[in-house]
Design a protein around this motif. Structure first.
Motif, PDB file in Angstrom:
ATOM      1  N   GLY A  43       0.824  -1.200   0.000  1.00  0.00           N
ATOM      2  CA  GLY A  43       0.000   0.000   0.000  1.00  0.00           C
ATOM      3  C   GLY A  43       0.857   1.248   0.000  1.00  0.00           C
ATOM      4  N   HIS A  44       0.253   2.352   0.390  1.00  0.00           N
ATOM      5  CA  HIS A  44       0.940   3.641   0.354  1.00  0.00           C
ATOM      6  C   HIS A  44       2.059   3.707   1.391  1.00  0.00           C
ATOM      7  CE1 HIS A  44      -1.649   5.662  -2.507  1.00  0.00           C
ATOM      8  NE2 HIS A  44      -2.691   5.114  -1.902  1.00  0.00           N
ATOM      9  N   THR A  45       3.201   4.215   0.952  1.00  0.00           N
ATOM     10  CA  THR A  45       4.319   4.488   1.848  1.00  0.00           C
ATOM     11  C   THR A  45       4.687   5.961   1.704  1.00  0.00           C
ATOM     12  OG1 THR A  45       5.895   3.746   0.170  1.00  0.00           O
ATOM     13  CG2 THR A  45       5.250   2.132   1.841  1.00  0.00           C
ATOM     14  N   SER A  46       5.368   6.467   2.704  1.00  0.00           N
ATOM     15  CA  SER A  46       5.666   7.891   2.764  1.00  0.00           C
ATOM     16  C   SER A  46       6.630   8.340   1.675  1.00  0.00           C
ATOM     17  CB  SER A  46       6.262   8.230   4.128  1.00  0.00           C
ATOM     18  OG  SER A  46       6.682   9.574   4.169  1.00  0.00           O
ATOM     19  N   ARG A  47       6.300   9.448   1.052  1.00  0.00           N
ATOM     20  CA  ARG A  47       7.206  10.075   0.083  1.00  0.00           C
ATOM     21  C   ARG A  47       8.225  10.946   0.814  1.00  0.00           C
ATOM     22  NH1 ARG A  47       6.592  10.573  -5.356  1.00  0.00           N
ATOM     23  NH2 ARG A  47       7.817  12.190  -6.349  1.00  0.00           N
ATOM     24  N   ASP A  48       7.843  11.484   1.985  1.00  0.00           N
ATOM     25  CA  ASP A  48       8.763  12.303   2.773  1.00  0.00           C
ATOM     26  C   ASP A  48       9.821  11.458   3.478  1.00  0.00           C
ATOM     27  OD1 ASP A  48       7.463  14.646   2.042  1.00  0.00           O
ATOM     28  OD2 ASP A  48       6.058  14.496   3.721  1.00  0.00           O
ATOM     29  N   SER A  49       9.459  10.244   3.842  1.00  0.00           N
ATOM     30  CA  SER A  49      10.402   9.296   4.459  1.00  0.00           C
ATOM     31  C   SER A  49      10.581   8.137   3.478  1.00  0.00           C
ATOM     32  CB  SER A  49       9.857   8.779   5.789  1.00  0.00           C
ATOM     33  OG  SER A  49       9.574   9.823   6.671  1.00  0.00           O
ATOM     34  N   MET A  50      11.217   8.440   2.358  1.00  0.00           N
ATOM     35  CA  MET A  50      11.376   7.439   1.297  1.00  0.00           C
ATOM     36  C   MET A  50      12.043   6.178   1.836  1.00  0.00           C
ATOM     37  SD  MET A  50      10.444   8.501  -1.864  1.00  0.00           S
ATOM     38  CE  MET A  50      11.570   7.862  -3.078  1.00  0.00           C
ATOM     39  N   PRO A  51      11.722   5.017   1.243  1.00  0.00           N
ATOM     40  CA  PRO A  51      12.418   3.804   1.656  1.00  0.00           C
ATOM     41  C   PRO A  51      13.932   3.998   1.533  1.00  0.00           C
ATOM     42  CG  PRO A  51      10.575   3.255   0.248  1.00  0.00           C
ATOM     43  CD  PRO A  51      10.719   4.758   0.217  1.00  0.00           C
ATOM     44  N   SER A  52      14.631   3.384   2.448  1.00  0.00           N
ATOM     45  CA  SER A  52      16.085   3.486   2.476  1.00  0.00           C
ATOM     46  C   SER A  52      16.667   2.091   2.582  1.00  0.00           C
ATOM     47  CB  SER A  52      16.504   4.336   3.681  1.00  0.00           C
ATOM     48  OG  SER A  52      17.901   4.397   3.779  1.00  0.00           O
ATOM     49  N   LEU A  53      17.588   1.774   1.699  1.00  0.00           N
ATOM     50  CA  LEU A  53      18.284   0.494   1.767  1.00  0.00           C
ATOM     51  C   LEU A  53      19.492   0.690   2.677  1.00  0.00           C
ATOM     52  CD1 LEU A  53      17.752  -0.108  -1.959  1.00  0.00           C
ATOM     53  CD2 LEU A  53      16.796  -1.527  -0.145  1.00  0.00           C
ATOM     54  N   THR A  54      19.609  -0.174   3.671  1.00  0.00           N
ATOM     55  CA  THR A  54      20.613   0.020   4.711  1.00  0.00           C
ATOM     56  C   THR A  54      21.730  -1.000   4.627  1.00  0.00           C
ATOM     57  OG1 THR A  54      19.384  -1.336   6.291  1.00  0.00           O
ATOM     58  CG2 THR A  54      18.882   1.015   6.261  1.00  0.00           C
ATOM     59  N   ARG A  55      22.884  -0.593   5.164  1.00  0.00           N
ATOM     60  CA  ARG A  55      24.062  -1.458   5.247  1.00  0.00           C
ATOM     61  C   ARG A  55      24.731  -1.148   6.573  1.00  0.00           C
ATOM     62  NH1 ARG A  55      29.537  -1.415   4.542  1.00  0.00           N
ATOM     63  NH2 ARG A  55      30.471  -3.127   3.384  1.00  0.00           N
ATOM     64  N   ASP A  56      24.759  -2.124   7.457  1.00  0.00           N
ATOM     65  CA  ASP A  56      25.374  -1.953   8.765  1.00  0.00           C
ATOM     66  C   ASP A  56      26.431  -3.029   8.957  1.00  0.00           C
ATOM     67  OD1 ASP A  56      23.698   0.180   9.688  1.00  0.00           O
ATOM     68  OD2 ASP A  56      22.109  -1.293   9.997  1.00  0.00           O
ATOM     69  N   GLY A  57      27.468  -2.667   9.662  1.00  0.00           N
ATOM     70  CA  GLY A  57      28.472  -3.671   9.991  1.00  0.00           C
ATOM     71  C   GLY A  57      29.856  -3.092  10.027  1.00  0.00           C
ATOM     72  N   SER A  58      30.778  -3.996  10.145  1.00  0.00           N
ATOM     73  CA  SER A  58      32.170  -3.594  10.283  1.00  0.00           C
ATOM     74  C   SER A  58      32.814  -3.353   8.925  1.00  0.00           C
ATOM     75  CB  SER A  58      32.935  -4.690  11.035  1.00  0.00           C
ATOM     76  OG  SER A  58      32.851  -5.917  10.336  1.00  0.00           O
ATOM     77  N   ASP A  59      33.917  -2.651   8.965  1.00  0.00           N
ATOM     78  CA  ASP A  59      34.736  -2.463   7.772  1.00  0.00           C
ATOM     79  C   ASP A  59      35.758  -3.581   7.717  1.00  0.00           C
ATOM     80  OD1 ASP A  59      33.504  -0.093   6.956  1.00  0.00           O
ATOM     81  OD2 ASP A  59      34.742   1.104   8.311  1.00  0.00           O
ATOM     82  N   PRO A  60      36.257  -3.895   6.532  1.00  0.00           N
ATOM     83  CA  PRO A  60      37.298  -4.914   6.468  1.00  0.00           C
ATOM     84  C   PRO A  60      38.558  -4.434   7.192  1.00  0.00           C
ATOM     85  CG  PRO A  60      36.934  -3.922   4.310  1.00  0.00           C
ATOM     86  CD  PRO A  60      35.913  -3.358   5.236  1.00  0.00           C
ATOM     87  N   THR A  61      39.262  -5.361   7.754  1.00  0.00           N
ATOM     88  CA  THR A  61      40.522  -5.067   8.428  1.00  0.00           C
ATOM     89  C   THR A  61      41.657  -5.533   7.534  1.00  0.00           C
ATOM     90  OG1 THR A  61      39.492  -5.393  10.578  1.00  0.00           O
ATOM     91  CG2 THR A  61      41.895  -5.525  10.504  1.00  0.00           C
ATOM     92  N   THR A  62      42.653  -4.683   7.377  1.00  0.00           N
ATOM     93  CA  THR A  62      43.820  -5.060   6.590  1.00  0.00           C
ATOM     94  C   THR A  62      44.839  -5.691   7.521  1.00  0.00           C
ATOM     95  OG1 THR A  62      43.408  -3.236   5.061  1.00  0.00           O
ATOM     96  CG2 THR A  62      45.610  -4.213   5.030  1.00  0.00           C
ATOM     97  N   LEU A  63      45.244  -6.904   7.168  1.00  0.00           N
ATOM     98  CA  LEU A  63      46.244  -7.633   7.945  1.00  0.00           C
ATOM     99  C   LEU A  63      47.559  -7.631   7.176  1.00  0.00           C
ATOM    100  CD1 LEU A  63      44.048 -10.716   8.924  1.00  0.00           C
ATOM    101  CD2 LEU A  63      44.513  -8.671  10.299  1.00  0.00           C
ATOM    102  N   GLY A  64      48.613  -7.447   7.889  1.00  0.00           N
ATOM    103  CA  GLY A  64      49.910  -7.413   7.240  1.00  0.00           C
ATOM    104  C   GLY A  64      50.892  -8.368   7.877  1.00  0.00           C
ATOM    105  N   SER A  65      51.936  -8.540   7.191  1.00  0.00           N
ATOM    106  CA  SER A  65      53.055  -9.333   7.712  1.00  0.00           C
ATOM    107  C   SER A  65      54.266  -8.407   7.803  1.00  0.00           C
ATOM    108  CB  SER A  65      53.358 -10.510   6.779  1.00  0.00           C
ATOM    109  OG  SER A  65      53.909 -10.038   5.552  1.00  0.00           O
ATOM    110  N   TRP A  66      55.318  -8.940   8.317  1.00  0.00           N
ATOM    111  CA  TRP A  66      56.543  -8.167   8.408  1.00  0.00           C
ATOM    112  C   TRP A  66      57.041  -7.793   7.011  1.00  0.00           C
ATOM    113  CZ3 TRP A  66      61.803 -10.290  10.457  1.00  0.00           C
ATOM    114  CH2 TRP A  66      62.607  -9.218  10.874  1.00  0.00           C
ATOM    115  N   GLN A  67      56.787  -8.683   6.058  1.00  0.00           N
ATOM    116  CA  GLN A  67      57.265  -8.470   4.700  1.00  0.00           C
ATOM    117  C   GLN A  67      56.291  -7.665   3.828  1.00  0.00           C
ATOM    118  OE1 GLN A  67      57.160 -11.532   6.197  1.00  0.00           O
ATOM    119  NE2 GLN A  67      59.326 -11.465   6.763  1.00  0.00           N
ATOM    120  N   ASN A  68      55.008  -7.721   4.160  1.00  0.00           N
ATOM    121  CA  ASN A  68      53.998  -7.054   3.340  1.00  0.00           C
ATOM    122  C   ASN A  68      52.947  -6.466   4.279  1.00  0.00           C
ATOM    123  OD1 ASN A  68      51.843  -6.324   1.692  1.00  0.00           O
ATOM    124  ND2 ASN A  68      52.026  -8.111   0.360  1.00  0.00           N
TER     125      ASN A  68
END
Length: 187
Positions: A43-68
């Motif tokens: 049915g009808h949804t708000s035009r003032d509060s438009m649907p929003s696609l969300t993405r929540d969570g952590s960012d990737p972590t960069t792991l390194g070694s002594w050489q790289n």
């Protein structure tokens, strides 16, 4: 990838459809107002509060070694979802908002609000429309529940804010949904 202005979309209109959990993706949508069997328009949804696609969570972590110092990146834990506001105070929107199943509906048309809400699991089909073009977004399992307070305003719609979290589905090998490329309506 090449520049293709015909695939750019401004979602000036859209429709949200619900189905039983794991309702199959429509085989062919030629009309955004008729996606096929098994789908009911929210049915009808708000035009003032438009649907929003969300993405929540952590960012990737960069792991390194002594050489790289940038040897590998971890896979982040991400949750995808949608928020929208229904402006129809009907039984479907009230059940979703309050986390109440069909048994909460009373014979006089009222809804019994549970003390402990239970997210309602549905299939979700969102169709973004731009003129004669549209993009279907299909998610076979979505956990839906009210997300915010209902604010009353004498000059605006009564809105029921609802949040959905996309869940894994065995229908698509544990994935959470499928989005189509731009489609055109039948002429």
């Amino acid at each position: 990838m090449s520049l293709d202005a015909t695939t750019a979309i401004v979602p000036g209109t859209g429709y949200i459809y619900l189905g039983n959990p794991d309702t199959a993706k429509p085989a062919l949508i030629t009309d955004p107002l008729a996606p096929g069997a098994g789908w009911s328009n929210l049915g009808h949804t708000s035009r003032d509060s438009m649907p929003s696609l969300t993405r929540d969570g952590s960012d990737p972590t960069t792991l390194g070694s002594w050489q790289n110092s940038k040897l590998r990146q971890t896979s982040p834990d991400i949750t995808y979802g949608i928020t929208f506001s229904s402006i129809q105070a009907d039984k479907t929107a009230l059940q979703l908002y309050f986390g109440a199943g069909p048994s909460a509906m009373q014979s006089d048309g009222s809804i019994r609000i549970p003390a402990a809400p239970v997210p309602q699991i549905k299939a979700l089909l969102v169709i973004l429309v731009d003129g004669s073009n549209f993009v279907p977004l299909w998610h076979p399992r979505v956990s839906l529940l009210g997300s915010d307070a209902v604010k009353l305003d004498a000059e605006n719609w009564f809105e029921l804010p609802i949040k959905g979290t996309f869940l894994a589905s065995t229908l698509i090998d544990g994935a959470i949904g499928e989005w189509a490329a731009l489609l055109g309506t039948a002429s």
